[in-house]
Design a protein around this motif. Sequence first.
Motif, PDB file in Angstrom:
ATOM      1  N   ALA A 162       1.118  -0.884   0.017  1.00 32.37           N
ATOM      2  CA  ALA A 162      -0.065   0.506   0.115  1.00 32.37           C
ATOM      3  C   ALA A 162       0.844   1.437  -0.091  1.00 32.37           C
ATOM      4  O   ALA A 162       1.914   1.501   0.364  1.00 32.37           O
ATOM      5  CB  ALA A 162      -1.024  -0.018   1.175  1.00 32.37           C
ATOM      6  N   VAL A 163       0.821   2.296  -1.049  1.00 28.23           N
ATOM      7  CA  VAL A 163       0.896   3.500  -0.575  1.00 28.23           C
ATOM      8  C   VAL A 163       0.129   4.581  -0.627  1.00 28.23           C
ATOM      9  O   VAL A 163      -1.190   4.519  -0.851  1.00 28.23           O
ATOM     10  CB  VAL A 163       2.101   3.759  -2.142  1.00 28.23           C
ATOM     11  CG1 VAL A 163       2.915   2.640  -2.254  1.00 28.23           C
ATOM     12  CG2 VAL A 163       1.135   4.006  -3.375  1.00 28.23           C
ATOM     13  N   GLU A 164       1.203   5.842  -0.123  1.00 27.03           N
ATOM     14  CA  GLU A 164       0.188   7.113  -0.514  1.00 27.03           C
ATOM     15  C   GLU A 164       0.336   7.839  -0.485  1.00 27.03           C
ATOM     16  O   GLU A 164       1.621   8.474  -0.747  1.00 27.03           O
ATOM     17  CB  GLU A 164      -0.253   7.360   1.337  1.00 27.03           C
ATOM     18  CG  GLU A 164      -1.702   8.738   1.555  1.00 27.03           C
ATOM     19  CD  GLU A 164      -1.303   8.992   2.696  1.00 27.03           C
ATOM     20  OE1 GLU A 164      -1.442   9.956   3.119  1.00 27.03           O
ATOM     21  OE2 GLU A 164      -1.587   8.084   3.350  1.00 27.03           O
ATOM     22  N   VAL A 165      -0.314   8.933  -2.232  1.00 22.77           N
ATOM     23  CA  VAL A 165       0.096  10.037  -2.159  1.00 22.77           C
ATOM     24  C   VAL A 165      -0.648  11.444  -1.849  1.00 22.77           C
ATOM     25  O   VAL A 165      -1.789  11.204  -1.780  1.00 22.77           O
ATOM     26  CB  VAL A 165       0.077   9.933  -3.661  1.00 22.77           C
ATOM     27  CG1 VAL A 165       1.573   9.169  -4.646  1.00 22.77           C
ATOM     28  CG2 VAL A 165      -1.226   9.355  -4.827  1.00 22.77           C
ATOM     29  N   ASP A 166      -0.098  12.548  -2.589  1.00 21.63           N
ATOM     30  CA  ASP A 166      -1.029  13.503  -2.299  1.00 21.63           C
ATOM     31  C   ASP A 166      -0.942  14.331  -3.681  1.00 21.63           C
ATOM     32  O   ASP A 166      -0.963  14.987  -4.500  1.00 21.63           O
ATOM     33  CB  ASP A 166       0.036  14.688  -1.403  1.00 21.63           C
ATOM     34  CG  ASP A 166      -1.153  16.247  -1.044  1.00 21.63           C
ATOM     35  OD1 ASP A 166      -1.640  17.039  -2.132  1.00 21.63           O
ATOM     36  OD2 ASP A 166      -1.569  16.048  -0.233  1.00 21.63           O
ATOM     37  N   ILE A 167      -2.838  14.218  -3.340  1.00 20.69           N
ATOM     38  CA  ILE A 167      -3.593  14.751  -5.163  1.00 20.69           C
ATOM     39  C   ILE A 167      -4.088  15.706  -4.737  1.00 20.69           C
ATOM     40  O   ILE A 167      -5.622  15.792  -3.574  1.00 20.69           O
ATOM     41  CB  ILE A 167      -4.001  13.294  -5.545  1.00 20.69           C
ATOM     42  CG1 ILE A 167      -3.415  12.297  -6.030  1.00 20.69           C
ATOM     43  CG2 ILE A 167      -4.957  14.251  -6.723  1.00 20.69           C
ATOM     44  CD1 ILE A 167      -2.007  13.160  -7.125  1.00 20.69           C
ATOM     45  N   GLN A 168      -4.776  17.351  -5.004  1.00 23.52           N
ATOM     46  CA  GLN A 168      -4.721  18.293  -5.119  1.00 23.52           C
ATOM     47  C   GLN A 168      -4.602  18.267  -3.228  1.00 23.52           C
ATOM     48  O   GLN A 168      -6.013  18.886  -2.964  1.00 23.52           O
ATOM     49  CB  GLN A 168      -6.012  18.526  -5.883  1.00 23.52           C
ATOM     50  CG  GLN A 168      -5.707  18.208  -6.825  1.00 23.52           C
ATOM     51  CD  GLN A 168      -7.121  17.309  -7.601  1.00 23.52           C
ATOM     52  OE1 GLN A 168      -8.389  17.141  -7.335  1.00 23.52           O
ATOM     53  NE2 GLN A 168      -7.021  17.129  -8.702  1.00 23.52           N
ATOM     54  N   GLY A 169      -3.915  18.096  -1.759  1.00 24.94           N
ATOM     55  CA  GLY A 169      -4.429  18.282  -0.734  1.00 24.94           C
ATOM     56  C   GLY A 169      -4.965  17.414  -0.292  1.00 24.94           C
ATOM     57  O   GLY A 169      -5.163  17.329   0.615  1.00 24.94           O
ATOM     58  N   LYS A 170      -5.189  16.072  -0.527  1.00 28.25           N
ATOM     59  CA  LYS A 170      -6.035  15.137  -0.606  1.00 28.25           C
ATOM     60  C   LYS A 170      -4.735  13.628  -0.348  1.00 28.25           C
ATOM     61  O   LYS A 170      -4.569  13.098  -1.965  1.00 28.25           O
ATOM     62  CB  LYS A 170      -7.492  14.711  -1.464  1.00 28.25           C
ATOM     63  CG  LYS A 170      -8.329  15.885  -1.630  1.00 28.25           C
ATOM     64  CD  LYS A 170      -9.660  16.050  -0.620  1.00 28.25           C
ATOM     65  CE  LYS A 170      -9.993  17.491  -0.983  1.00 28.25           C
ATOM     66  NZ  LYS A 170     -11.229  17.622   0.238  1.00 28.25           N
ATOM     67  N   PRO A 171      -5.251  13.029   0.488  1.00 31.75           N
ATOM     68  CA  PRO A 171      -4.431  11.547   0.502  1.00 31.75           C
ATOM     69  C   PRO A 171      -5.020  10.896  -0.414  1.00 31.75           C
ATOM     70  O   PRO A 171      -6.276  10.054   0.518  1.00 31.75           O
ATOM     71  CB  PRO A 171      -4.229  11.500   2.572  1.00 31.75           C
ATOM     72  CG  PRO A 171      -5.341  12.471   2.631  1.00 31.75           C
ATOM     73  CD  PRO A 171      -5.984  13.423   2.065  1.00 31.75           C
ATOM     74  N   VAL A 172      -4.371   9.972  -1.291  1.00 38.65           N
ATOM     75  CA  VAL A 172      -4.665   9.411  -1.961  1.00 38.65           C
ATOM     76  C   VAL A 172      -4.099   8.253  -1.753  1.00 38.65           C
ATOM     77  O   VAL A 172      -2.733   8.137  -1.787  1.00 38.65           O
ATOM     78  CB  VAL A 172      -4.635   9.945  -3.522  1.00 38.65           C
ATOM     79  CG1 VAL A 172      -5.205   8.282  -4.436  1.00 38.65           C
ATOM     80  CG2 VAL A 172      -5.942  11.065  -3.335  1.00 38.65           C
ATOM     81  N   LYS A 173      -4.930   6.730  -1.753  1.00 40.24           N
ATOM     82  CA  LYS A 173      -4.085   4.981  -1.235  1.00 40.24           C
ATOM     83  C   LYS A 173      -4.454   4.309  -2.817  1.00 40.24           C
ATOM     84  O   LYS A 173      -5.449   4.351  -2.979  1.00 40.24           O
ATOM     85  CB  LYS A 173      -4.765   5.121  -0.051  1.00 40.24           C
ATOM     86  CG  LYS A 173      -4.486   5.708   1.385  1.00 40.24           C
ATOM     87  CD  LYS A 173      -5.058   5.968   2.948  1.00 40.24           C
ATOM     88  CE  LYS A 173      -4.949   6.103   3.833  1.00 40.24           C
ATOM     89  NZ  LYS A 173      -5.440   8.018   3.332  1.00 40.24           N
ATOM     90  N   ILE A 174      -3.446   3.811  -2.402  1.00 43.19           N
ATOM     91  CA  ILE A 174      -3.801   2.314  -3.810  1.00 43.19           C
ATOM     92  C   ILE A 174      -2.748   1.555  -2.476  1.00 43.19           C
ATOM     93  O   ILE A 174      -1.957   1.525  -1.615  1.00 43.19           O
ATOM     94  CB  ILE A 174      -2.331   3.117  -4.498  1.00 43.19           C
ATOM     95  CG1 ILE A 174      -3.064   4.192  -5.123  1.00 43.19           C
ATOM     96  CG2 ILE A 174      -2.627   1.460  -5.540  1.00 43.19           C
ATOM     97  CD1 ILE A 174      -1.385   4.395  -6.264  1.00 43.19           C
ATOM     98  N   GLY A 175      -4.051   0.545  -2.473  1.00 46.32           N
ATOM     99  CA  GLY A 175      -3.384  -0.938  -1.951  1.00 46.32           C
ATOM    100  C   GLY A 175      -3.510  -1.961  -2.776  1.00 46.32           C
ATOM    101  O   GLY A 175      -4.462  -2.120  -4.110  1.00 46.32           O
ATOM    102  N   ALA A 241     -11.618   9.258  -2.014  1.00 46.13           N
ATOM    103  CA  ALA A 241     -10.619  10.442  -1.202  1.00 46.13           C
ATOM    104  C   ALA A 241     -11.461  11.531  -1.924  1.00 46.13           C
ATOM    105  O   ALA A 241     -10.406  12.141  -1.092  1.00 46.13           O
ATOM    106  CB  ALA A 241      -9.420  10.132  -1.712  1.00 46.13           C
ATOM    107  N   GLY A 242     -12.299  11.773  -2.683  1.00 45.63           N
ATOM    108  CA  GLY A 242     -12.459  13.130  -2.775  1.00 45.63           C
ATOM    109  C   GLY A 242     -11.520  14.037  -3.655  1.00 45.63           C
ATOM    110  O   GLY A 242     -12.033  15.191  -4.089  1.00 45.63           O
ATOM    111  N   ASN A 243     -10.774  13.615  -4.717  1.00 46.09           N
ATOM    112  CA  ASN A 243     -10.419  14.198  -4.536  1.00 46.09           C
ATOM    113  C   ASN A 243     -11.464  14.707  -6.738  1.00 46.09           C
ATOM    114  O   ASN A 243     -11.974  14.008  -6.968  1.00 46.09           O
ATOM    115  CB  ASN A 243      -8.539  13.909  -5.546  1.00 46.09           C
ATOM    116  CG  ASN A 243      -8.634  12.743  -6.375  1.00 46.09           C
ATOM    117  OD1 ASN A 243      -9.390  11.408  -5.763  1.00 46.09           O
ATOM    118  ND2 ASN A 243      -9.054  13.046  -7.479  1.00 46.09           N
ATOM    119  N   SER A 244     -10.560  15.646  -7.676  1.00 44.78           N
ATOM    120  CA  SER A 244     -11.248  16.341  -8.972  1.00 44.78           C
ATOM    121  C   SER A 244     -10.730  14.656  -9.255  1.00 44.78           C
ATOM    122  O   SER A 244      -9.910  14.673  -9.619  1.00 44.78           O
ATOM    123  CB  SER A 244     -10.983  17.345  -9.516  1.00 44.78           C
ATOM    124  OG  SER A 244     -11.046  18.378  -8.387  1.00 44.78           O
TER     125      SER A 244
END
Length: 407
Positions: A162-175, A241-244
Amino acid sequence: MKIIKTGGVTTPVGFKAGGINCGIKSNGKSDLAIIYSEVPGATALLTTTNQVKAAPILWCKEVIVNPYKQAVVVNSGNANACTGEPGTAAVKLTADKMGEALGLQSADVLVASTGVIGVALPVEKILAGIDALVPKLGNTLENGELAAKAILTTDTVMKTIAVEVDIQGKPVKIGGMAKGSGMIHPNMATMLSFVTTDVNIEPALLQKLLKETAVDTYNMISVDGDTSTNDMVTVISNGMAGNSKLEENTPDYEIFKEAFVYVHKTLAKKIIRDGEGATKFVEVEVFGTKTKDDARAMAKSVITSNLVKTALFGEDANWGRVLCALGYSGVAFDPLKVSLVFSSQAGMITLLSDGVPIAFDEDEAKKVLSEKEINISVELNEGDEKAVAWGCDLSYEYVKINGDYRS
């Protein structure tokens, strides 16, 4: 990118999972897994290139026409492959039961199986198992691990990331979680890989990204040269995650893409590290080809060569086998330009330089090849392209495992 060392398919927001033993495996080990998204998610799918496709693969290829899915159910211990009409009916019953248990349509459910080919699937055990497992689904790390363990066959360890990145100020995760140990070969190896993410992305773009990613990850691994009937990679992205919505060729997309590729490459390499009977993890790097496809073809040719694999098992620096494998890769090149190096944590030996053999110390070569991780580096001096493939050695234990598989 933040690597979440203990993460898996339940790490992204809105995903639940679980695993139990439903009775397919007589040894009591878990054999039924479910992944569930709280909302429908954009879904991407890749399946085996084998002309003989298992019943669940045919189901998934049919229902992916609507690329929004909400659940995956996976059994291990039985591939439900080459099982005729009863196998097809079993998949439909499984999807129907999942839909009933989760309040979904059957077509909202992907189905996967792995195990012995040509044996009737005891579908009644799966149906009862779904009823038992659905109430136990959860979003904890433990729930994700239970699912990851339930999909294993000859695997010796679960494979998660699993990893996490910041997209438009939102924490986006991939598992993700995967299974695979034998029957592994480029162009969708015999493996199952399930990835979840809470990013907001259109299914068409997700499918494009998965297809591009597979070329240099799952399609560049090999244990034994066999491609299965049940191979499948799927990604569900629920947008929680709530990103656009991600758009291609934007900085945010590139950030997500880097993390996405990392997840799939990590799962692919974990499959190889757990190759049946393997004692060595082998990386083959090919540099200096005219095209990317040339580099891929040559790297895969080396990694799938049984003679190369057995030489590495015997810790024998028989580099001629590597050059031979390059020669039958189908790529035209000048052998007099080739340089070849073996390396590991124990050191490095140059075996060929611009087509000229280099005298080397056999004891030193043995030392280099005695390590658990070996690198084979090939320089063609034909162009600027490169590729990497991953594989393992071929041991006595591999024969033993596969000789006893049905029993």
